[in-house]
Design an enzyme around this catalytic site. Structure first.
Site, PDB file in Angstrom:
ATOM      1  CE  LYS A  44      47.949  13.810  54.481  1.00  0.00           C
ATOM      2  NZ  LYS A  44      46.804  13.052  55.060  1.00  0.00           N
TER       3      LYS A  44
ATOM      4  CD  GLU B 152      44.715   8.027  57.334  1.00  0.00           C
ATOM      5  OE1 GLU B 152      45.475   7.240  58.148  1.00  0.00           O
ATOM      6  OE2 GLU B 152      44.699   8.162  56.217  1.00  0.00           O
TER       7      GLU B 152
ATOM      8  NE  ARG C 125      45.482  13.909  43.840  1.00  0.00           N
ATOM      9  CZ  ARG C 125      46.149  13.252  44.676  1.00  0.00           C
ATOM     10  NH1 ARG C 125      46.539  11.836  44.650  1.00  0.00           N
ATOM     11  NH2 ARG C 125      46.458  13.700  45.686  1.00  0.00           N
TER      12      ARG C 125
END
Length: 843
Positions: free
Chosen positions: A323, A76, A313
């Site tokens: 983030k 994204e 992950r």
């Protein structure tokens, strides 16, 4: 797409095959793809079979996937890519290469509130960079850059089809009411009063939502699945929401945007993606992914049936990958932007000088599984060192200069030494180093016995110090032996500001004249008049703790205040400046394509690996960033005493149990140091600096029969001839945690002595009649009581402390030095020795 380049290498009797830049071990995802496609992967490491998550294989959506394998990387565009994304990028592209397929680059741009063109450009640059060198052409992905937004119209049509089928409805609950109706993880949700809206009413409202008639939050389109589902993601998830915002790609064309979970499977199917590989947080979203695909296939809007597969992950110690936290670091001024070399962003890694091949190797080494793990930052640093050691030119750099005047240098001309840019790569050519009357050496390479530091140390040099002392000799690397005759001091601080020395002309270029004792200490230097002044940023880890914020409650409190040290008065040899000017010219002319300042990197000898920073403007303003130190030094001498005591093995009770009194004494007795014999030796298929050996360590099977020899990977290539290794009786540490060395697991460690500059390395020698497997002892200590395996954090620290005490004495005998006490390493047939090195470190 560029064709894969396959290489096959032989090590003893074991074959390793690999695609250039790719060395993943088999994992549950590759097994699934093999089962579904019937294709054999090209370049997968051949290792012993394991049952890693094999249960996952049997639930394949279809037994066979016909046609090529298609993967995708779909970030994204709402931020900069970081190390976590590096794992996804590397694996998605690697799977496509391995199965002869293609990987798409897609921007999942469904949220105009947070997306910007700046992020789009940085993402594409990062993906090109991390995959650089693996594909022909600039772009590693197949076809154009794709976006979810280019399919908004079709995704809208899919939503209309679901409404018509009775599988979706327009809901008018407020956000707060929706949360209330949704239920919890332990309690089912309840149907919205609008769930029974007619198809016609929902179609009408949905069309008017698209036309912009309603404000945000008035209505939302939801799937009609099951509000009592134990999976909260299946409780009528949202499909479209109203957002009156301009989109960075489509402008003001839309005020109705699809949710990521809805658009994701549709776009995968449109692109014929066969395997949608993502991280484990999407595992609970997979049922909705499959529901969407099946509903739209039944509506004949989709034909493909992509399969979503999740893997763990990437979590890394001493950093943060959230983030939100990264944004706080930037906006709070804790770092200098997104590409600050301390940041875990790919742009930060690139600016620091980490090669893309090192990041790919790091991802390969971490591997793919469903198991959650927290990877030591050192693993990435090790990968970086390995790559830079192979590729970096060597150069002299003086971080803290101390002037040296050669008083008996009579020539007004400078002498030149032509030396190799790389000690093992002749193809990198030579460099020229000027030499003359005035030089600079590192301040730390001179110990001032008569000054403040000597007084503080009782008038003695530090233990093991082999460099320059007053009245003593040292060799200037590649040049001459010099003697320190006089010290010029600062009148106020009494610190040395100049050393007046004489040189020995007959010692030029490493020569030791007959009758002269070989000088052990070797230091780097730079000629003063031709040396170039530069600035160096010495970067270290951004956080002090492995899990920032876990104990303090605020990750910002764990920021390392010493993560950046700026050195202003550094001096480098002229060849460094010449290379920097050439790099700047290449960047300016664009002849190098996507050229970066940090592509110019050096091993500044005995200091570390350094890369050119983007703030460099020319010879008058050179700036280098430290990429990584030569060896891992993080955390040494930083732990509180109580913690250090815990790491030594359980405090007084355990020490009493072992019969010892001090932690360090017990550390050496925990290590299994055994006599062993090297049976075979050969080059490592992927690393010029490594050798792969088969070693008989005296291991036995449960029945008492001799076990198979161990595989040991050692950094001895170019240091000891292979023919001198085979048949040699040596010492091995056999209870250390096995480690993968460029794809080959090493199950023991050879002990070797070094002269400090690694110019001479010797394996320890054991009397021939000592049986393989015999555990050595240390004179004056009780017998060793080795751990079964030293793999815990405390055990590994114990090994580091034990290793620090291993030395060869003045007689060439291997010893363990515990403070003032020296204990010889003994076997049943006598002491362990070095062939010729004395007063040397053992590691």
């Amino acid at each position: 797409m560029a064709s894969n380049r396959l290489a096959v290498a032989l090590v003893g009797t074991a074959y390793l095959s690999f695609v250039s830049g790719f060395a993943y071990a088999p994992n549950f995802i590759t097994k699934i793809i093999v089962e579904e496609t019937g294709k054999s992967p090209v370049g997968l490491l051949e290792v012993e079979e394991s049952n890693t998550e094999e249960a996952t294989i049997s639930d394949a959506v279809e037994p066979v996937v016909k046609g090529p394998v298609f993967t995708r990387f779909p970030p994204e565009p709402n931020g900069y890519l970081h190390l976590g994304h590096a794992k996804a990028v590397s694996f998605n592209f690697a799977v496509a290469r391995m199965f002869g397929g293609e990987c798409h680059m897609r921007l999942d741009d469904t949220n105009p509130s947070k997306e910007e063109e700046e992020y789009v450009e940085s993402i594409l640059e990062d993906v090109r960079w991390i995959q650089s060198g693996l594909y022909e052409g600039e772009d590693p992905w197949s076809g154009p850059v794709r976006t979810t937004s280019e399919n908004f119209g079709f995704i809208y049509d899919c939503a209309v089809a679901l409404i018509k089928q009775g599988d979706a409805y327009v809901d008018s609950l407020s956000a707060e009411e929706m949360r209330e109706y949704r239920g919890t993880l332990t309690e089912p949700g309840k149907d919205s009063p609008y769930r029974s809206r007619s198809v016609e009413e929902s179609l009408d409202l949905f069309e008017r939502m698209k036309a912009g008639e309603f404000p945000e939050g008035t209505h939302i389109l939801r799937a009609k699945i099951d509000m009592a589902s134990p999976n909260i993601n299946m409780r009528d998830p949202a499909l479209f929401r109203i957002k009156h915002e301009s989109h960075q790609n489509t402008g003001d064309e839309w005020c109705l945007y699809p949710m990521y979970d809805f658009s994701h499977p549709i776009t995968d199917a449109i692109e014929d993606i066969t395997h949608s590989l993502c991280t484990l947080e999407f595992e609970d979203h997979r049922p909705f992914y499959d529901w969407t695909i099946e509903k739209l296939r039944s509506a004949e809007l989709l034909t493909a049936r992509p399969r979503q597969i999740e893997f763990s992950r990437l979590n890394i110690k001493n950093t943060v990958l959230s983030k939100r936290k990264l944004i706080q670091l930037v906006e709070g001024g804790h770092v200098n932007g997104w590409d600050d070399p301390r940041m875990p962003t790919l742009s930060g890694m690139r600016r620091r000088g980490v090669p893309p091949a090192a990041l790919r190797k790091f991802c390969e080494r971490v591997g793919i599984s469903k198991a959650d793990s927290n990877i030591d930052f050192q693993v990435m640093e090790d990968c970086t060192r390995e790559e830079l050691d192979e590729s970096c030119a060597r150069a002299f750099c003086i971080l803290n200069p101390l002037k040296v005047t050669i008083t008996n240098w009579e020539s007004e001309e400078l002498e030149e030494f032509k030396v190799p840019r790389h000690p093992k790569k002749d193809e990198m050519g030579d460099r020229t180093i000027p030499f003359g009357k005035e030089l600079f050496i590192e301040r730390s390479d001179f110990f001032d016995l008569d000054g403040p530091e000597g007084e503080a140390n009782g008038g003695r040099a530090p233990k093991g110090f082999k460099r320059l002392l007053p009245g003593k000799n040292v060799r200037l690397k590649f040049a001459y032996v010099i003697t320190c005759d006089e010290i010029v001091r600062d009148p106020e601080t009494q610190q040395p500001i100049e050393l007046r020395c004489t040189y020995m002309p007959e010692t030029r270029a490493g020569v030791t004249p007959e009758g002269m004792t070989r000088v052990k200490g070797i230091v780097q230097w730079v000629e003063a008049s031709k040396g170039i002044k530069c600035e160096i940023n010495q970067y270290d880890r951004l956080f002090l703790t492995e899990e920032p914020g876990k104990e303090s409650g605020d990750y910002l409190k764990d920021i390392n205040p010493k993560s950046l040290e700026v050195l202003k008065n550094v001096v480098v040899e002229p060849s460094v400046c010449a290379d920097a000017v050439e790099t700047l010219s290449s960047i300016e002319s664009k002849n190098g394509g996507n050229a970066y300042h940090s592509q110019l990197s050096f091993q500044f000898e005995r200091s570390g690996y350094f890369a050119l920073d983007k703030t460099t403007t020319g010879p008058d303003h050179l700036v280098f960033n430290r990429v990584v130190t030569l060896r891992d030094t993080w955390g040494m001498d930083t732990k509180p005493k109580a913690q250090a005591q815990r790491n030594r093995g359980g405090g007084k009770k355990q020490q009493a149990k072992k019969g010892g009194g001090g932690g360090v004494v017990e550390d050496i007795r925990r290590v299994a140091l055994r006599a062993a014999t090297i049976l075979e030796a050969g080059p490592h298929p992927e690393a010029d600096s490594l050798l792969v050996c088969k070693v008989d360590c005296g291991d036995k099977t449960e029945s008492g029969d001799p076990d198979e020899p161990r595989t040991v990977v050692a950094g001895l290539a170019g240091k000891i001839p292979i023919e001198d290794l085979v048949g040699k009786k040596i010492i091995c540490a056999t209870n250390l945690k096995p480690a993968k060395m460029r794809g080959i697991e090493s199950t023991a460690m050879l002990l070797a002595a070094s002269d400090g500059d690694d110019e001479k390395v010797e394996l320890l020698s054991v009397p021939e009649d000592v049986p393989n497997g015999e555990i050595v002892s240390f004179e004056g200590k009780e017998a060793s009581e080795p751990d079964a395996m030293m793999k815990s954090k405390g055990a590994l620290k114990a090994w580091e402390r034990a290793k620090a005490g291993l030395k060869a004495n003045a007689s060439g005998e291997a010893t363990f030095q515990d403070g003032e006490n020296v204990h010889r390493m003994m076997t049943s047939a006598g002491p362990v020795k070095t062939p010729s090195l004395v007063d040397a470190d053992i590691r």
